[in-house]
Design a protein around this motif. Structure first.
Motif, short mmCIF file in Angstrom:
data_model
loop_
_atom_site.label_atom_id
_atom_site.label_comp_id
_atom_site.label_asym_id
_atom_site.label_seq_id
_atom_site.Cartn_x
_atom_site.Cartn_y
_atom_site.Cartn_z
N TRP A 185 0.82 -1.21 0.00
CA TRP A 185 0.00 0.00 0.00
C TRP A 185 0.86 1.27 0.00
N LYS A 186 1.89 1.24 0.86
CA LYS A 186 2.76 2.40 0.99
C LYS A 186 3.45 2.71 -0.34
N ASP A 187 3.93 1.66 -1.00
CA ASP A 187 4.61 1.84 -2.29
C ASP A 187 3.66 2.36 -3.35
N GLN A 188 2.43 1.85 -3.33
CA GLN A 188 1.43 2.31 -4.30
C GLN A 188 1.17 3.81 -4.13
N LEU A 189 1.07 4.23 -2.88
CA LEU A 189 0.80 5.65 -2.62
C LEU A 189 1.99 6.52 -2.99
N LYS A 190 3.18 6.01 -2.72
CA LYS A 190 4.39 6.74 -3.11
C LYS A 190 4.41 6.97 -4.61
N ALA A 191 4.12 5.90 -5.33
CA ALA A 191 4.08 5.98 -6.80
C ALA A 191 3.03 6.99 -7.24
N HIS A 192 1.87 6.97 -6.58
CA HIS A 192 0.80 7.89 -6.93
C HIS A 192 1.23 9.34 -6.67
N VAL B 29 1.77 20.75 -0.35
CA VAL B 29 1.49 19.59 0.49
C VAL B 29 -0.02 19.36 0.56
N ASP B 30 -0.77 20.47 0.65
CA ASP B 30 -2.22 20.36 0.70
C ASP B 30 -2.78 19.69 -0.55
N ASP B 31 -2.22 20.05 -1.72
CA ASP B 31 -2.62 19.40 -2.97
C ASP B 31 -2.43 17.89 -2.86
N LEU B 32 -1.24 17.52 -2.41
CA LEU B 32 -0.92 16.10 -2.31
C LEU B 32 -1.86 15.38 -1.36
N VAL B 33 -2.09 15.98 -0.21
CA VAL B 33 -2.99 15.37 0.76
C VAL B 33 -4.38 15.18 0.17
N ALA B 34 -4.86 16.22 -0.54
CA ALA B 34 -6.19 16.16 -1.14
C ALA B 34 -6.28 15.04 -2.18
N GLU B 35 -5.21 14.85 -2.94
CA GLU B 35 -5.19 13.81 -3.97
C GLU B 35 -5.03 12.43 -3.37
N THR C 100 -5.41 11.28 -0.06
CA THR C 100 -6.28 10.75 0.99
C THR C 100 -7.37 9.82 0.47
N PRO C 101 -8.18 10.27 -0.51
CA PRO C 101 -9.22 9.35 -1.00
C PRO C 101 -8.61 8.10 -1.64
N LYS C 102 -7.53 8.30 -2.37
CA LYS C 102 -6.84 7.19 -3.03
C LYS C 102 -6.35 6.19 -1.98
#
Length: 98
Positions: free
Chosen positions: A39-46, A61-67, A69-71
């Motif tokens: 999971w961690k690797d998938q999110l890193k890639a995303h 950072v806010d952009d990243l969190v917004a993108e 979190t749902p993912k």
């Protein structure tokens, strides 16, 4: 009201989880499971994809969190969710005096 009762119950359970240290144990378990299943690797890639798409200098950072979190929520395997729920149920059964 029902909603109030629900919120109260949740608060009580949360309190118990914290007091007994079970909450920390659950967090550790979750962390380990998410690393284990990739999971961690998938999110890193995303994250990298999002940064590539928008350009590093345009991403906050806010952009990243917004993108992310749902993912991130969507990518948690059902087996992991089930295991955590099971752990919480067992915990509640053991502390039935709640």
């Amino acid at each position: 009201s029902n909603m109030n009762k629900d919120a109260q119950m949740r608060a009580t359970i949360n309190q118990k989880l914290i007091e007994t240290g079970e909450r920390e144990r659950l967090k550790e378990l979750l962390r380990a499971k998410l690393i284990e299943c990739g999971w961690k690797d998938q999110l890193k890639a995303h994250c990298k994809d999002v940064i590539k798409e928008k350009g590093l200098e345009h991403v906050t950072v806010d952009d990243l969190v917004a993108e992310i979190t749902p993912k991130g929520r969507a990518l948690v395997p059902d087996s992991v969710k089930k295991e955590l729920l099971q752990r919480i149920r067992t915990f509640l059964a053991q502390h039935a005096s709640l």
